[in-house]
Design a protein around this motif. Structure first.
Motif, PDB file in Angstrom:
ATOM      1  N   HIS A  20       0.751  -1.276   0.035  1.00  0.00           N
ATOM      2  CA  HIS A  20       0.010   0.049   0.147  1.00  0.00           C
ATOM      3  C   HIS A  20       0.955   1.094   0.059  1.00  0.00           C
ATOM      4  O   HIS A  20       1.259   1.774   1.020  1.00  0.00           O
ATOM      5  N   ALA A  21       1.194   1.872  -1.281  1.00  0.00           N
ATOM      6  CA  ALA A  21       2.229   2.742  -1.184  1.00  0.00           C
ATOM      7  C   ALA A  21       1.534   4.121  -0.873  1.00  0.00           C
ATOM      8  O   ALA A  21       2.115   4.992  -0.335  1.00  0.00           O
ATOM      9  N   LEU A  22       0.283   4.447  -1.315  1.00  0.00           N
ATOM     10  CA  LEU A  22      -0.583   5.568  -0.800  1.00  0.00           C
ATOM     11  C   LEU A  22      -1.707   4.978  -0.114  1.00  0.00           C
ATOM     12  O   LEU A  22      -2.501   4.101  -0.397  1.00  0.00           O
ATOM     13  N   ALA A  23      -1.882   5.604   1.170  1.00  0.00           N
ATOM     14  CA  ALA A  23      -3.163   4.977   1.819  1.00  0.00           C
ATOM     15  C   ALA A  23      -4.167   6.266   2.215  1.00  0.00           C
ATOM     16  O   ALA A  23      -4.376   6.346   3.447  1.00  0.00           O
ATOM     17  N   GLY A  24      -4.462   6.721   1.010  1.00  0.00           N
ATOM     18  CA  GLY A  24      -5.558   7.856   1.376  1.00  0.00           C
ATOM     19  C   GLY A  24      -5.046   9.036   1.296  1.00  0.00           C
ATOM     20  O   GLY A  24      -5.085   9.797   2.325  1.00  0.00           O
ATOM     21  N   VAL A  25      -4.728   9.816   0.067  1.00  0.00           N
ATOM     22  CA  VAL A  25      -3.894  10.943   0.477  1.00  0.00           C
ATOM     23  C   VAL A  25      -5.016  12.103  -0.494  1.00  0.00           C
ATOM     24  O   VAL A  25      -5.522  11.859  -1.327  1.00  0.00           O
ATOM     25  N   THR A  26      -5.255  13.075   0.497  1.00  0.00           N
ATOM     26  CA  THR A  26      -6.160  14.277  -0.113  1.00  0.00           C
ATOM     27  C   THR A  26      -5.368  15.443  -0.127  1.00  0.00           C
ATOM     28  O   THR A  26      -4.757  15.757   0.826  1.00  0.00           O
ATOM     29  N   LEU A  27      -5.184  16.218  -1.064  1.00  0.00           N
ATOM     30  CA  LEU A  27      -4.179  17.266  -1.307  1.00  0.00           C
ATOM     31  C   LEU A  27      -4.943  18.134  -2.417  1.00  0.00           C
ATOM     32  O   LEU A  27      -5.114  17.630  -3.407  1.00  0.00           O
ATOM     33  N   SER A  28      -4.795  19.156  -2.344  1.00  0.00           N
ATOM     34  CA  SER A  28      -5.035  20.135  -3.139  1.00  0.00           C
ATOM     35  C   SER A  28      -4.017  21.365  -3.471  1.00  0.00           C
ATOM     36  O   SER A  28      -3.258  21.777  -2.576  1.00  0.00           O
ATOM     37  N   ILE A  29      -3.451  21.414  -4.625  1.00  0.00           N
ATOM     38  CA  ILE A  29      -2.318  22.378  -4.981  1.00  0.00           C
ATOM     39  C   ILE A  29      -3.188  23.382  -6.221  1.00  0.00           C
ATOM     40  O   ILE A  29      -3.456  22.885  -7.070  1.00  0.00           O
ATOM     41  N   GLU A  30      -3.012  24.885  -5.852  1.00  0.00           N
ATOM     42  CA  GLU A  30      -3.438  25.788  -6.661  1.00  0.00           C
ATOM     43  C   GLU A  30      -2.341  26.214  -7.556  1.00  0.00           C
ATOM     44  O   GLU A  30      -1.191  26.013  -7.519  1.00  0.00           O
ATOM     45  N   ASP A  31      -3.039  26.770  -8.661  1.00  0.00           N
ATOM     46  CA  ASP A  31      -2.115  27.336  -9.808  1.00  0.00           C
ATOM     47  C   ASP A  31      -0.960  28.360  -9.119  1.00  0.00           C
ATOM     48  O   ASP A  31      -1.480  29.014  -8.292  1.00  0.00           O
ATOM     49  N   GLY A  32       0.243  28.211  -9.708  1.00  0.00           N
ATOM     50  CA  GLY A  32       1.076  28.960  -9.122  1.00  0.00           C
ATOM     51  C   GLY A  32       1.951  28.629  -7.777  1.00  0.00           C
ATOM     52  O   GLY A  32       2.682  29.568  -7.431  1.00  0.00           O
ATOM     53  N   GLU A  33       1.541  27.493  -7.335  1.00  0.00           N
ATOM     54  CA  GLU A  33       2.258  27.190  -5.814  1.00  0.00           C
ATOM     55  C   GLU A  33       3.625  26.717  -6.452  1.00  0.00           C
ATOM     56  O   GLU A  33       3.739  26.163  -7.437  1.00  0.00           O
ATOM     57  N   PHE A  34       4.545  26.482  -5.312  1.00  0.00           N
ATOM     58  CA  PHE A  34       5.735  26.058  -5.608  1.00  0.00           C
ATOM     59  C   PHE A  34       5.968  25.172  -4.293  1.00  0.00           C
ATOM     60  O   PHE A  34       6.209  25.803  -2.991  1.00  0.00           O
ATOM     61  N   ALA A  35       5.658  23.894  -4.523  1.00  0.00           N
ATOM     62  CA  ALA A  35       5.416  22.819  -3.260  1.00  0.00           C
ATOM     63  C   ALA A  35       6.654  21.719  -3.419  1.00  0.00           C
ATOM     64  O   ALA A  35       7.147  21.398  -4.482  1.00  0.00           O
TER      65      ALA A  35
END
Ligand code: ADP
Ligand code: ADP
Length: 232
Positions: A20-35
Motif C-alpha cells: 500500500h504505497a499511498l494510503a488515502g491522500v487528499t491534497l489540493s495544489i493551486e495554480d502557481g504554487e511552489f511545493a
C-alpha cells in the motif's frame, strides 16, 4: 490547472503480496504554487509524483486536474494530458547521450510530428530561457551537471506546461549548480507555473513556499510559509 486529489490510494501487487504505497491522500495544489514534497525513502513520494504527473493512475480515489477527472482516463488519454500540461525533470537528467542539447530539447516535438525547422527554432528559444543558447550543439557528456539539468528543464518546458514536476532535481549537483537550478525553478514559478518538487535536502525544500511531508503513504504535515518562501 488546479490539482485536487481526494482519498487517493495506490496498491502495488507483487505475486501474493501487496504494497500500500499511498494510503488515502487528499491534497489540493493551486495554480502557481511552489511545493516541496519531503519524506523518508519508501514513504510514497515517487508514487505520489507519478500520479500527480499522470504517469500512473491511482488504485482508488479521484484526481482532478483542472476540470478533468484523470483517474479514469485510458492510457492514451492520460499520455495526451501529460504531454500537454506537465513537464518532468529528473535527478539523472534522462538525456539521450548521442543527441545534442537542442535535439534532446526538441524530442517531445518529434513525437508530436512538428517539422524539423520549427523544432530547431523552438528548442533554440527554450535553451535561451535556461541560459544555454551557446551550448545548443553540445552533447550531454560535453556539458557540466548543472548544464545537463538545464537542458532537461528546457525539454520539460518545450510544450509550455502549466505544471513542472521535479524528482530530486538537484540530487546529482554541487551546491552552486543546485542553487542555479533552483533559481530557474523560482523564475518559472514567478511566471505562473506550478512547481512540485521532491527533495531530501532541507536547503532545497526551503525554496518552496509550501512543504508537504509524506510518511508511510500519507501526508503527515503540510505547511505553507508566510511570504514567498526561499525564492526572492
Ligand atoms: P519514495 O519515493 O518515497 O521512496 P515510493 O513511492 O518509491 O517511495 O515507494 C513507496 C512504496 O511502494 C515502497 O514500499 C516501495 O517499495 C513500493 N513500490 C514503489 N513502486 C513500486 C512498484 N512499481 N512495484 C511494487 N512496489 C512498489
Ligand atoms: P542532424 O540531421 O545531423 O541531426 P541537423 O541537420 O538537424 O543535424 O542540424 C545540424 C546543425 O545545424 C544543428 O545542430 C544546428 O546547429 C544547425 N541547424 C539545424 N537547423 C537549423 C535551422 N533551422 N536554423 C539554423 N541552424 C540550424
Amino acid at each position: 490547472m488546479a490539482i485536487a486529489l481526494t482519498n487517493v490510494t495506490k496498491v502495488y501487487h507483487m505475486g501474493d503480496t501487496s504494497v500500500h504505497a499511498l494510503a488515502g491522500v487528499t491534497l489540493s495544489i493551486e495554480d502557481g504554487e511552489f511545493a516541496a514534497i519531503i519524506g523518508p525513502s519508501g514513504s510514497g513520494k515517487s508514487t505520489l509524483m507519478n500520479i500527480l504527473g499522470c504517469l500512473d493512475r491511482p488504485t482508488g480515489g479521484t484526481y482532478h486536474l483542472g476540470e478533468q477527472e484523470v483517474a479514469a482516463l485510458s492510457d492514451d488519454q492520460l499520455a495526451a494530458v501529460r504531454n500537454k500540461k506537465i513537464g518532468f525533470v529528473f535527478q539523472n537528467f534522462n538525456l539521450l547521450p548521442r543527441m545534442s542539447a537542442w535535439q534532446n530539447v526538441a524530442l517531445p516535438l518529434v513525437y508530436a510530428g512538428v517539422p524539423k525547422h520549427e523544432r530547431w527554432e523552438r528548442a533554440a528559444q527554450t535553451l535561451a530561457i535556461v541560459g544555454l543558447a551557446e551550448r545548443k550543439d553540445h552533447r550531454p557528456n560535453e556539458l557540466s551537471g548543472g548544464q545537463r539539468q538545464r537542458v532537461a528543464i528546457a525539454r520539460a518546458l518545450i510544450n509550455d506546461p502549466a505544471i513542472i514536476i521535479a524528482d530530486e532535481p538537484t540530487g546529482n549537483l554541487d551546491t552552486k549548480s543546485s542553487n542555479e537550478i533552483m533559481d530557474i525553478f523560482c523564475r518559472l514559478n514567478r511566471q505562473g507555473r506550478t512547481v512540485i518538487m521532491v527533495t531530501h535536502e532541507p536547503d532545497i525544500a526551503a525554496y518552496a513556499h509550501r512543504v508537504i511531508q509524506v510518511r508511510d503513504g500519507a501526508i503527515i504535515n503540510d505547511e505553507v510559509k508566510q511570504g514567498v518562501g526561499g525564492c526572492s
